[in-house]
Scaffold this active site. Structure first.
Site, PDB file in Angstrom:
ATOM      1  CG  HIS A  33     -35.286 -55.407  17.537  1.00  0.00           C
ATOM      2  ND1 HIS A  33     -35.801 -54.263  18.083  1.00  0.00           N
ATOM      3  CD2 HIS A  33     -35.561 -55.351  16.225  1.00  0.00           C
ATOM      4  CE1 HIS A  33     -36.354 -53.530  17.129  1.00  0.00           C
ATOM      5  NE2 HIS A  33     -36.219 -54.176  15.989  1.00  0.00           N
ATOM      6  CG  ASP A  35     -39.878 -54.620  15.090  1.00  0.00           C
ATOM      7  OD1 ASP A  35     -39.562 -53.627  15.750  1.00  0.00           O
ATOM      8  OD2 ASP A  35     -39.249 -55.005  14.084  1.00  0.00           O
ATOM      9  CG  ASP A 147     -34.809 -52.042  13.552  1.00  0.00           C
ATOM     10  OD1 ASP A 147     -34.336 -51.544  12.511  1.00  0.00           O
ATOM     11  OD2 ASP A 147     -35.765 -52.834  13.543  1.00  0.00           O
TER      12      ASP A 147
END
Length: 179
Positions: A33, A35, A147
């Site tokens: 994950h 970003d 998320d």
């Protein structure tokens, strides 16, 4: 680190479940994950963290055929992919073929759901999926949105129309968690 997560997860189970004879299946999913621009720049994330995550994950997968990892966002992966040599690319292709490395979601990023226009979502998903298809000959089967900010009623429809078989979510409204 995984053992610590596993122990922490077990420590919050109700005692009645721990004391029962029922079998408890616990799934730990090793996943990315990353970003692409949250607290730092894209370059900073990549140069200080993400490139080393890819190197470590690939090494660990090659060392043990029982290990699996899912890669979610293509923004950093494509950069890393373009920097590695052909020998390593072939190893990564083999990991995908063996089912050790799987692409889920597969968009350029894991998009927001709160204010994102559906055209932007489709474009960034297309960009990521084309990269995966061109380099590995596969398409993601699982939509993975653990998320995003907000929850759009359009997202499940887009994912269904895109051919995803499953949709994994994490963030849900606190009022729904209490039901």
């Amino acid at each position: 680190k995984l053992l610590l997560i596993f122990i922490c997860a077990l420590s919050v189970l109700p005692l009645s479940l721990c004391d029962s004879d029922e079998i408890l299946n616990v799934f730990i999913v090793a996943h990315s994950h990353d970003d692409a621009g949250w607290l730092r720049t894209v370059d900073s994330y990549y140069e200080w963290e993400v490139q080393y995550i890819f190197e470590t994950v690939i090494t660990c997968l090659l060392e043990n055929p029982d290990r699996k990892f899912i890669e979610v966002e293509m923004a950093f992966f494509t950069r890393w992919w373009n920097e590695i040599d052909e020998s390593k690319k072939e190893q990564v292709r083999q990991l995908v073929h063996n089912g050790q490395l799987e692409f889920v979601n597969g968009g350029w990023v894991m998009n927001d759901e709160a204010v994102t226009n559906y055209v932007s979502v489709i474009n960034q998903m297309t960009e990521g999926h084309l990269f995966i298809l061109d380099n590995f000959g596969v398409a993601p089967r699982v939509a993975w949105h653990i998320d995003p900010f907000g929850a759009s009623s359009v997202t499940p429809t887009l994912w269904a129309e895109s051919g995803f078989e499953y949709f994994v979510i994490n963030r849900i409204d606190y009022r729904l968690k209490d039901l």
